[in-house]
Design an enzyme around this catalytic site. Structure first.
Site, PDB file in Angstrom:
ATOM      1  CB  SER A 184      -0.961  -0.030   1.196  1.00  0.00           C
ATOM      2  OG  SER A 184      -1.898   1.006   1.116  1.00  0.00           O
ATOM      3  CG  ASP A 186      -3.055   4.222  -1.287  1.00  0.00           C
ATOM      4  OD1 ASP A 186      -3.868   3.971  -2.189  1.00  0.00           O
ATOM      5  OD2 ASP A 186      -2.947   3.513  -0.266  1.00  0.00           O
ATOM      6  CG  ASP A 213      -2.777  -0.262  -2.303  1.00  0.00           C
ATOM      7  OD1 ASP A 213      -2.731   0.910  -1.882  1.00  0.00           O
ATOM      8  OD2 ASP A 213      -3.295  -1.181  -1.649  1.00  0.00           O
TER       9      ASP A 213
END
Length: 608
Positions: free
Chosen positions: A172, A330, A332
């Site tokens: 992430s 972000d 991902d």
């Protein structure tokens, strides 16, 4: 591996570290690992006599945090690398094959982001292929995406394809050194207890790689059991996304310009498609950040939650292009940050709680337009994590829909959505304050792609009414959230132990910043002073720390550890009483509670 007489040194293929236990761990690694780069890392540490570094890497294992594993990439049993991904997938296979009699027909979904590390050869794509190879070596069908995708695509595909589980290789918004292994259950939600514990136990029982096939990255190219779901899932997702579009004609004529940053991750192409599905012209991409870059070279950290300091390029581009809204996903693409040009000068960067207030209003406003019968509201829910703002709770009291809180983490929200859907209820919005939003319930996971399109439509609608997003914000809830970095688990344990024994054994603090604490809830121990039986209604989570203080002045403050980063997070909110509309008083009181909580965090290990 060992000589018959038990003399390890007789079998060593390298110089001894002088520690028999460490030598055994090193030998185990070099016996199993087939990645020449990570093998070379361990060999170099041995040659350099770096025993502490070797112990850190080899003498402990990763444990499941927020629905999976997350750690730095590189050699070691407590790092993300080829071997630990193979081990994790073997354990996952073992658990799923026992749990699902039809596992060999349902299969698994595997996706990946754009992360990678040259020195260890551990790109997300390679790790995804190895995870797929393990399953394929046991004749399990694998739906492996052929290119990087947003994290929400994996749980969406799990549900759409009827798979037994999903794996997403991602860290992430973590630093570039990290990667992760995130697991989704058959209902599309992140795994929770008891499955996380069961999978972890199965991993520990399946540590030795089964066969050479597990290391064959190109097995996915020649095995008939591997399919690529990209075209089908992307088409279904974008078609279904239009159910969240309520004003397409208005969107087509919208004069607003939008800027989008994907923070060097997966989001660019998918947000562009989402805008198209809503009838918008494509957002203007930040050129330095639209293409994948595992080094995240243009940002000091790849987390848009950090606000204006990491949105600098986006805001500069928006100024040049005369755009009034900045959207940032972000790496991902499961989180979304939003900034709006202020009427005077500068930019308003919305907090996660502020965006949730706007999105919650917007989703209910449009739902109500389509469902004018008040009786229909009885089946409507909004969900939030317990450390998030209570603004939707106040909204629910006025409008009559249901509001529920869960423990922090979208795994709790996703599983609650599944439970509510089984009884005919509908979750139209859910969020966590760390800029994680879900509009509707098409995928039981936070989703930055769909949220970006929904925010754009909301901004277009309000602009047509001569309003900005900031002008539409309403309510009298003042909140402040932040964190401190702590890389030493014993120190974290000491801080929370001191809070639980502040005035003697099993005695929590009685005041905070000079204000009396009226209630304490500690979900780590299951204690809640506000309830007659002193038991928390939220599930006990002994593997993490979380304590909530309710102050006499209306401030609610929570202190917790992160499940994915070395952070102690703190959250405060002041909820104004009905009729009390003095924002200045709210801010003063909130600051008082906030400073008191800081005192507990930083100075509270000593008696005040």
């Amino acid at each position: 591996m060992l000589a018959m007489n038990g003399d390890l040194n007789a079998n060593l293929r390298y110089q001894s570290t002088g520690d028999p236990q460490l030598d055994k761990a090193v030998d185990q690694w070099l016996t199993w690992d087939k990645n020449r780069r990570t093998r070379a890392q361990v060999e170099a540490l041995v040659a350099a006599g770096r025993r502490e570094d070797l112990r850190t890497r080899l003498c402990s294992r990763m444990s499941f945090g927020t629905a999976g594993l997350r750690a730095p990439m590189g050699a070691g049993f407590n790092r993300i690398n080829d071997l630990t991904v193979i081990q994790s997938t073997q354990g996952l296979y073992s658990y799923l094959s026992r749990y699902f009699p039809e596992f060999s027909s349902r299969g698994v979904v595997v996706g990946f982001d754009t992360r990678g590390q040259e020195e260890s050869g551990c790109s997300s794509q390679r790790l995804a292929k190895l995870a797929a190879a393990v399953m394929l070596s046991r004749d399990v069908p694998v739906h492996l995406f052929s290119t990087f995708v947003p994290t929400p695509y994996v749980p969406y595909a799990v549900k759409k394809l009827g798979a037994a589980a999903g794996v997403m290789i991602t860290a992430s918004h973590n630093p570039k050194e990290d990667n992760g292994y995130k697991v989704y259950w058959c209902n599309g939600a992140q795994i929770s207890s008891p499955h996380d514990k069961g999978i972890l136990q199965s991993i520990e029982e399946q540590l030795e790689p089964w066969s050479a096939s597990c290391w064959e990255e190109d097995l996915v190219e020649r095995c008939s059991l591997r399919t690529d779901p990209l075209t089908q899932i992307n088409s279904c997702y974008m078609d279904e996304l239009t159910s969240l579009c309520f004003h397409r004609d208005l969107n087509r004529s919208c004069p607003l310009k939008f800027v989008h940053s994907s923070f060097h991750g997966v989001g660019h192409a998918f947000v562009q498609q989402a805008f198209h599905a809503f009838g918008f012209a494509p957002p203007i991409p930040v050129p330095e950040q639209k293409d994948p870059d595992p080094n995240f070279s243009s940002v000091r950290c790849p987390n848009p939650e950090e606000g204006e300091s990491v949105l600098e390029l986006s805001l500069l581009l928006a100024e040049r292009e005369n755009a009034c809204i900045v959207l940032a996903t972000d790496p991902d693409a499961d989180r979304l940050a939003v900034a709006e040009k202020s009427d005077g000068c500068g930019w308003k960067v919305f907090t996660g709680n502020e965006l949730a207030a706007l999105l919650g209003w917007w989703m209910f406003f449009n739902w109500k337009e389509a469902h004018p019968d008040p009786a229909d509201t009885q089946k409507v829910y909004m969900l939030a994590t317990t450390v998030s703002s209570k603004i939707l709770q106040a909204f629910a009291r006025i409008e009559g829909f249901h509001y529920e809180e869960t423990l922090p983490g979208f795994k709790w929200i996703g599983n609650r959505i599944h439970e509510l859907s089984k009884t005919g209820n509908s979750v139209i919005f859910a969020f966590e304050e760390s800029i994680g939003f879900l509009c509707g319930s098409m995928v039981p996971e936070k989703d930055g792609v769909s949220s970006a399109a929904v925010v754009a439509e909301m901004a277009a609608y309000l602009h047509n009414k001569q309003l900005s997003l900031n002008q539409q914000l309403y309510g009298h809830h003042v909140s402040k959230t932040s964190y401190v970095i702590c890389n030493d688990p014993p120190t974290i344990q000491k801080i929370f132990s001191r809070i639980r024994n502040f005035d003697g054994d099993a005695s929590y603090p009685k005041t905070c910043g000079g204000v009396r604490i009226v209630h304490i809830r500690d979900v780590t121990t299951g204690y809640d002073s506000s309830r007659p039986d002193r038991r928390s209604v939220l599930p006990v989570t002994r593997s993490s720390q979380m304590i909530t203080f309710t102050l006499q002045n209306g401030v609610v403050a929570t202190l917790r550890t992160s499940g994915t980063e070395p952070k102690i997070k703190y959250y405060t909110e002041y909820c104004a009483a009905p009729g009390n509309r003095s924002a200045e008083v709210h801010c003063v009181l909130n600051t008082q509670g906030f400073c008191g909580l800081l005192k507990i965090i930083i100075l509270g290990i000593k008696k005040s």
